[in-house]
Write a protein that holds these residues in place. Sequence first.
Motif, PDB file in Angstrom:
ATOM      1  N   ALA A   2       0.840  -1.208   0.000  1.00  0.00           N
ATOM      2  CA  ALA A   2       0.000   0.000   0.000  1.00  0.00           C
ATOM      3  C   ALA A   2       0.871   1.254   0.000  1.00  0.00           C
ATOM      4  O   ALA A   2       0.550   2.229  -0.681  1.00  0.00           O
ATOM      5  CB  ALA A   2      -0.939  -0.001   1.203  1.00  0.00           C
ATOM      6  N   GLU A   6       0.932   4.128  -2.899  1.00  0.00           N
ATOM      7  CA  GLU A   6       0.735   5.539  -2.580  1.00  0.00           C
ATOM      8  C   GLU A   6       1.883   6.391  -3.128  1.00  0.00           C
ATOM      9  O   GLU A   6       1.660   7.454  -3.702  1.00  0.00           O
ATOM     10  CB  GLU A   6       0.600   5.710  -1.066  1.00  0.00           C
ATOM     11  N   ALA A  11      -2.714   5.307  -4.919  1.00  0.00           N
ATOM     12  CA  ALA A  11      -3.046   4.938  -3.543  1.00  0.00           C
ATOM     13  C   ALA A  11      -4.291   4.065  -3.478  1.00  0.00           C
ATOM     14  O   ALA A  11      -5.254   4.291  -4.201  1.00  0.00           O
ATOM     15  CB  ALA A  11      -3.266   6.198  -2.714  1.00  0.00           C
ATOM     16  N   PRO A  12      -4.267   3.064  -2.621  1.00  0.00           N
ATOM     17  CA  PRO A  12      -5.490   2.273  -2.429  1.00  0.00           C
ATOM     18  C   PRO A  12      -6.575   3.149  -1.808  1.00  0.00           C
ATOM     19  O   PRO A  12      -6.271   4.119  -1.104  1.00  0.00           O
ATOM     20  CB  PRO A  12      -5.054   1.166  -1.465  1.00  0.00           C
ATOM     21  N   LEU A  15      -7.674  -0.128   2.862  1.00  0.00           N
ATOM     22  CA  LEU A  15      -6.873  -1.320   3.124  1.00  0.00           C
ATOM     23  C   LEU A  15      -7.643  -2.201   4.095  1.00  0.00           C
ATOM     24  O   LEU A  15      -8.083  -1.734   5.150  1.00  0.00           O
ATOM     25  CB  LEU A  15      -5.518  -0.934   3.719  1.00  0.00           C
ATOM     26  N   LEU A  85      -0.467   5.717   5.998  1.00  0.00           N
ATOM     27  CA  LEU A  85      -1.256   5.682   4.772  1.00  0.00           C
ATOM     28  C   LEU A  85      -2.337   6.755   4.798  1.00  0.00           C
ATOM     29  O   LEU A  85      -2.828   7.131   5.861  1.00  0.00           O
ATOM     30  CB  LEU A  85      -1.908   4.312   4.598  1.00  0.00           C
ATOM     31  N   CYS A  87      -5.194   6.221   3.301  1.00  0.00           N
ATOM     32  CA  CYS A  87      -6.471   5.509   3.141  1.00  0.00           C
ATOM     33  C   CYS A  87      -6.870   4.897   4.481  1.00  0.00           C
ATOM     34  O   CYS A  87      -6.023   4.619   5.322  1.00  0.00           O
ATOM     35  CB  CYS A  87      -6.350   4.424   2.069  1.00  0.00           C
ATOM     36  N   THR A 112      -2.307   4.553   9.662  1.00  0.00           N
ATOM     37  CA  THR A 112      -3.167   5.367   8.807  1.00  0.00           C
ATOM     38  C   THR A 112      -3.483   6.701   9.459  1.00  0.00           C
ATOM     39  O   THR A 112      -3.540   6.804  10.686  1.00  0.00           O
ATOM     40  CB  THR A 112      -4.487   4.640   8.470  1.00  0.00           C
TER      41      THR A 112
END
Length: 151
Positions: A2, A6, A11-12, A15, A85, A87, A112
């Motif tokens: 991931a 990004e 980017a996802p 997750l 992250l 996401c 995250t």
Amino acid sequence: MARLMEARGAAPVHLFASGRRAPSRPRHETVHLRDDEGMLAELRLLSGTDPRVLGDEEVLRMSLPAIRGDYRAAETYVYEPGPALSCPITVFTGDDDPKVTLDEARAWEEHTDAGFAMHTYAGGHFFLSNHQTAMLKIISDRLATVTTGSR
């Protein structure tokens, strides 16, 4: 993966982690170094493989290299701290999983900046088998919010 996505501008949107501790919570495990009998003992311990499969020599011969590879990848992965992250992360875990404590699963929250949820189900490492419908509903609902424009 991931983080790499990004960094490359892909980017996802969300997750989902299931039956896996956060990467920042490593354990030193060496199942991938065991002989075939040792690998089979581990699979039996986790109680997620149909005993008929474990008793089928031909299926085992075909499957064990891939299973060993999965263990090798998981057990030799070295976490490198980095940016969180962007996401959301949703984690699914079993309340009696010998591979993931609740604290190890909850540690995904540190990875995250965009929201975190954890869903704990009755069961061990293969809790998923008995909770597929509930988990699929959560995944579907989370992805539906992405397609409607909100995260």
